[in-house]
Motif scaffolding. Structure first.
Motif, PDB file in Angstrom:
ATOM      1  N   GLY A 277      49.382  77.968  72.208  1.00 21.21           N
ATOM      2  CA  GLY A 277      50.681  77.641  71.637  1.00 21.21           C
ATOM      3  C   GLY A 277      51.269  78.839  70.936  1.00 21.21           C
ATOM      4  N   ASP A 278      52.400  78.641  70.313  1.00 20.29           N
ATOM      5  CA  ASP A 278      53.080  79.716  69.615  1.00 20.29           C
ATOM      6  C   ASP A 278      52.278  80.096  68.373  1.00 20.29           C
ATOM      7  OD1 ASP A 278      54.935  81.588  68.867  1.00 20.29           O
ATOM      8  OD2 ASP A 278      56.275  80.149  67.911  1.00 20.29           O
ATOM      9  N   GLY A 279      51.480  81.168  68.502  1.00 22.05           N
ATOM     10  CA  GLY A 279      50.681  81.616  67.375  1.00 22.05           C
ATOM     11  C   GLY A 279      49.352  80.921  67.234  1.00 22.05           C
ATOM     12  N   GLU A 280      48.896  80.213  68.254  1.00 22.21           N
ATOM     13  CA  GLU A 280      47.650  79.461  68.150  1.00 22.21           C
ATOM     14  C   GLU A 280      46.665  79.871  69.250  1.00 22.21           C
ATOM     15  OE1 GLU A 280      48.590  75.346  68.263  1.00 22.21           O
ATOM     16  OE2 GLU A 280      49.518  75.343  66.285  1.00 22.21           O
ATOM     17  N   LEU A 281      45.376  79.864  68.873  1.00 19.59           N
ATOM     18  CA  LEU A 281      44.289  80.141  69.794  1.00 19.59           C
ATOM     19  C   LEU A 281      43.297  78.988  69.791  1.00 19.59           C
ATOM     20  CD1 LEU A 281      43.447  83.880  68.913  1.00 19.59           C
ATOM     21  CD2 LEU A 281      44.771  83.058  70.869  1.00 19.59           C
ATOM     22  N   SER A 282      42.574  78.858  70.888  1.00 19.61           N
ATOM     23  CA  SER A 282      41.502  77.879  70.983  1.00 19.61           C
ATOM     24  C   SER A 282      40.288  78.565  71.582  1.00 19.61           C
ATOM     25  CB  SER A 282      41.925  76.690  71.861  1.00 19.61           C
ATOM     26  OG  SER A 282      40.844  75.788  72.042  1.00 19.61           O
ATOM     27  N   LEU A 283      39.130  78.440  70.919  1.00 19.72           N
ATOM     28  CA  LEU A 283      37.921  79.081  71.415  1.00 19.72           C
ATOM     29  C   LEU A 283      37.488  78.456  72.737  1.00 19.72           C
ATOM     30  CD1 LEU A 283      35.560  81.094  70.890  1.00 19.72           C
ATOM     31  CD2 LEU A 283      34.354  79.168  69.826  1.00 19.72           C
ATOM     32  N   VAL A 284      37.266  79.306  73.742  1.00 13.25           N
ATOM     33  CA  VAL A 284      36.767  78.862  75.035  1.00 13.25           C
ATOM     34  C   VAL A 284      35.253  78.982  75.074  1.00 13.25           C
ATOM     35  CG1 VAL A 284      36.757  79.323  77.523  1.00 13.25           C
ATOM     36  CG2 VAL A 284      38.898  79.469  76.226  1.00 13.25           C
ATOM     37  N   GLU A 285      34.726  80.155  74.697  1.00 16.66           N
ATOM     38  CA  GLU A 285      33.286  80.378  74.705  1.00 16.66           C
ATOM     39  C   GLU A 285      32.968  81.700  74.023  1.00 16.66           C
ATOM     40  OE1 GLU A 285      31.682  80.933  78.599  1.00 16.66           O
ATOM     41  OE2 GLU A 285      33.039  82.581  79.102  1.00 16.66           O
ATOM     42  N   ARG A 286      31.699  81.853  73.691  1.00 16.68           N
ATOM     43  CA  ARG A 286      31.139  83.148  73.320  1.00 16.68           C
ATOM     44  C   ARG A 286      29.968  83.374  74.254  1.00 16.68           C
ATOM     45  NH1 ARG A 286      31.744  80.526  68.217  1.00 16.68           N
ATOM     46  NH2 ARG A 286      33.478  81.387  67.002  1.00 16.68           N
TER      47      ARG A 286
END
Length: 347
Positions: A277-286
């Protein structure tokens, strides 16, 4: 298809300079690592459209430690050393090219300044300007001895942006055609964040700012009108239960502007975030970097593959990248390259 990469290195142990590596994109393997330029600790590299490579340079043969930039002509084999623009002091940490204005920027971590060089017709450099990074130091031990600029490169609209790990500041400068810098704005991060690197999505003016010391990434909005930066959100690059040392390092954004990749030195992983989103991140994996101290990485030309260099374990690893999900799948590990610190795909 064979794609060629240059690998910058330290030369503390076994390395003697810049290596070239072949990536076979059909077979999904790295091969044919070989030394192409002897130079002391070329830890970061940048290649111009004329195939001139500018490398961080350190000269240990002088009575005093000297550092700066080396200029190599890679239009021939072996590459020809054109110039060593070095002076008393430590070597730089970062080098970048402004093709439009024909300038080279360097950030000197230990000396605390940013330099601008004008590119001459033959590819050699002439110092055009230098600014000392300023500001109160941060609270962490790595910040106690002053300013530590680690990155100097262009904003989406062609200003210079500088990340200073020592003072927890990000500086923005106007650049004249002659390479003179004029301060425009300054962002103060949270104490101890340790700004190291930033990557932009040009179309949205959103930047993703790595805090090495905090092991975090902040989403920042860049305002082209006045050059200001605003922090929108901040995310951890490591798990919440990780208590050992870690330093976040390299960052890159996929060309489709959907995923952000960041290396963790200590946790020895690559953190993958989706831009949701606008200015947002979501962790996928490490995912494990399959080695120790992953300092830098890069994509294949079509971004279906990702190469990471592990400095302390003297190896590189190759991953296949799922362009729909952003996830990484190991293809190859333990490919030997000594002390790798920079992964640059040849133009």
């Amino acid at each position: 298809m064979i794609e060629k990469f240059l690998i910058g290195t330290y030369t503390i142990n076994d390395s003697e300079g810049i290596f070239e590596v072949d990536l076979d994109t059909d077979r999904k393997v790295l091969e044919n690592a070989h030394l192409v330029a002897k130079i002391d600790s070329p830890t970061y590299l940048a290649e111009s459209k004329k195939h001139i490579v500018y490398a961080v340079d350190r000269n240990m043969e002088e009575p005093d430690l000297r550092g700066g930039v080396a200029t190599f002509d890679f239009n021939q084999t072996p590459a020809e050393l054109l110039q060593e623009e070095i002076e008393t002091g430590t070597s730089d940490a970062y080098v970048a090219i402004d093709e439009e204005r024909q300038l080279v920027f360097t950030a000197n971590y230990h000396m605390g300044y940013v330099s601008v060089y004008a590119i001459q017709d033959d590819g050699r450099l002439r110092l055009a300007d230098r600014v000392q990074s300023l500001g109160d130091v941060g609270p962490r031990p790595q910040q106690a001895d002053g300013a530590h600029p680690h990155y100097a490169n262009l904003t989406p609209d062609g200003r210079l942006i500088v990340c200073d790990l020592g003072t927890d500041r990000v500086h923005v400068y106007d650049i004249s055609d002659e390479g003179k810098l004029t301060a425009v704005s300054e962002l103060k991060t949270t104490p101890g964040f340790g700004p190291r690197n930033i990557s932009f999505v040009n179309e949205t003016n959103l930047g993703y700012l790595v805090g090495e010391l905090a092991s975090q990434v902040s989403v920042v909005r860049y305002n082209p009108q006045d050059g200001s930066l605003t922090i929108l959100n901040t995310y951890s690059t490591i798990p919440s239960d990780w208590t050992a040392h870690n330093g976040a390092a390299a960052i890159k954004i996929s060309h489709d502007q959907r995923f952000v990749y960041i290396t963790n030195r200590g946790h020895d992983s690559i953190a993958v975030f989706a831009i949701v989103g606008d200015g947002e991140l979501s962790l996928v994996e490490r995912t494990s970097s399959e080695g120790e101290f992953p300092r830098d990485f890069n994509f294949s030309a079509d971004e279906s593959l990702l190469i990471v260099a592990n400095q302390n374990s003297d190896n590189m690893a190759l991953f296949e990248r799922d362009q729909a999900t952003g996830r990484l799948t190991l293809c190859q590990k333990d490919f030997a390259v000594p002390e790798g610190t920079c992964v640059m795909r040849r133009l």
